[in-house]
Write a protein that holds these residues in place. Structure first.
Motif, PDB file in Angstrom:
ATOM      1  N   VAL A   1       3.701  -9.275  -6.249  1.00  0.00           N
ATOM      2  CA  VAL A   1       3.525  -7.938  -5.686  1.00  0.00           C
ATOM      3  C   VAL A   1       2.942  -8.047  -4.280  1.00  0.00           C
ATOM      4  CG1 VAL A   1       2.315  -5.742  -5.934  1.00  0.00           C
ATOM      5  CG2 VAL A   1       3.235  -6.888  -7.949  1.00  0.00           C
ATOM      6  N   ARG A   2       3.648  -7.479  -3.313  1.00  0.00           N
ATOM      7  CA  ARG A   2       3.114  -7.430  -1.954  1.00  0.00           C
ATOM      8  C   ARG A   2       2.596  -6.039  -1.617  1.00  0.00           C
ATOM      9  NH1 ARG A   2       6.900  -5.027   1.136  1.00  0.00           N
ATOM     10  NH2 ARG A   2       9.070  -5.335   0.549  1.00  0.00           N
ATOM     11  N   GLU A   3       3.093  -5.051  -2.348  1.00  0.00           N
ATOM     12  CA  GLU A   3       2.582  -3.687  -2.239  1.00  0.00           C
ATOM     13  C   GLU A   3       2.904  -2.938  -3.521  1.00  0.00           C
ATOM     14  OE1 GLU A   3       4.492  -0.945   0.433  1.00  0.00           O
ATOM     15  OE2 GLU A   3       6.397  -2.002   0.256  1.00  0.00           O
ATOM     16  N   CYS A   4       2.023  -1.998  -3.874  1.00  0.00           N
ATOM     17  CA  CYS A   4       2.249  -1.201  -5.069  1.00  0.00           C
ATOM     18  C   CYS A   4       1.607   0.155  -4.874  1.00  0.00           C
ATOM     19  CB  CYS A   4       1.652  -1.896  -6.305  1.00  0.00           C
ATOM     20  SG  CYS A   4       2.002  -1.001  -7.831  1.00  0.00           S
ATOM     21  N   LYS A   5       2.418   1.192  -5.003  1.00  0.00           N
ATOM     22  CA  LYS A   5       1.936   2.573  -4.902  1.00  0.00           C
ATOM     23  C   LYS A   5       2.264   3.266  -6.207  1.00  0.00           C
ATOM     24  CE  LYS A   5       3.048   2.586  -0.036  1.00  0.00           C
ATOM     25  NZ  LYS A   5       4.022   3.030   0.967  1.00  0.00           N
ATOM     26  N   VAL A   6       1.243   3.776  -6.874  1.00  0.00           N
ATOM     27  CA  VAL A   6       1.419   4.468  -8.148  1.00  0.00           C
ATOM     28  C   VAL A   6       0.876   5.877  -7.998  1.00  0.00           C
ATOM     29  CG1 VAL A   6       0.862   4.471 -10.607  1.00  0.00           C
ATOM     30  CG2 VAL A   6       1.146   2.314  -9.404  1.00  0.00           C
ATOM     31  N   GLN A   7       1.681   6.852  -8.444  1.00  0.00           N
ATOM     32  CA  GLN A   7       1.302   8.266  -8.351  1.00  0.00           C
ATOM     33  C   GLN A   7       1.449   8.930  -9.709  1.00  0.00           C
ATOM     34  OE1 GLN A   7       0.260  10.037  -5.612  1.00  0.00           O
ATOM     35  NE2 GLN A   7       0.210   8.136  -4.490  1.00  0.00           N
ATOM     36  N   PRO A   8       0.382   9.557 -10.215  1.00  0.00           N
ATOM     37  CA  PRO A   8       0.569  10.401 -11.399  1.00  0.00           C
ATOM     38  C   PRO A   8       1.425  11.610 -11.036  1.00  0.00           C
ATOM     39  CG  PRO A   8      -1.777  10.006 -10.953  1.00  0.00           C
ATOM     40  CD  PRO A   8      -0.996   9.507  -9.783  1.00  0.00           C
ATOM     41  N   VAL A   9       2.210  12.094 -11.968  1.00  0.00           N
ATOM     42  CA  VAL A   9       3.030  13.295 -11.697  1.00  0.00           C
ATOM     43  C   VAL A   9       2.734  14.359 -12.740  1.00  0.00           C
ATOM     44  CG1 VAL A   9       4.877  12.128 -10.481  1.00  0.00           C
ATOM     45  CG2 VAL A   9       5.010  12.351 -12.948  1.00  0.00           C
TER      46      VAL A   9
END
Length: 86
Positions: free
Chosen positions: A78-86
């Motif tokens: 993983v070089r970047e990870c964006k997690v968003q609750p919806v």
């Protein structure tokens, strides 16, 4: 689906739909990629899991829907990870 993860690297991208169930009937089957095991929720072995699991699995466990974008390097780290609750 409970979640949608968009993975991408320098040459390709793919989308994974994540589902959640509170019940299971049958026998889990081992694959080349994974050997199924049961763990207590507070004992998930993130150090032995896919690197991105630590970012989105807590949302799945807490029954929150989410989207995630995971950028991978040439070695699938993983070089970047964006997690968003919806």
């Amino acid at each position: 689906p409970h979640g949608l993860i968009h993975f991408h690297d320098a040459s390709s991208e793919w989308f994974i739909h994540v589902f959640r169930s509170n019940t299971f009937t049958g026998e889990p089957t081992e694959t080349e990629e994974m050997r199924p095991e049961w763990f207590a929720i507070d004992e998930v072995p993130y150090a032995d899991s896919w690197e991105d699991d630590q970012y989105w699995l807590p949302l799945l466990i807490s029954e929150k829907k989410f989207t995630a974008e995971v950028g991978l390097d040439a070695e699938n780290h993983v070089r970047e990870c964006k997690v968003q609750p919806v």
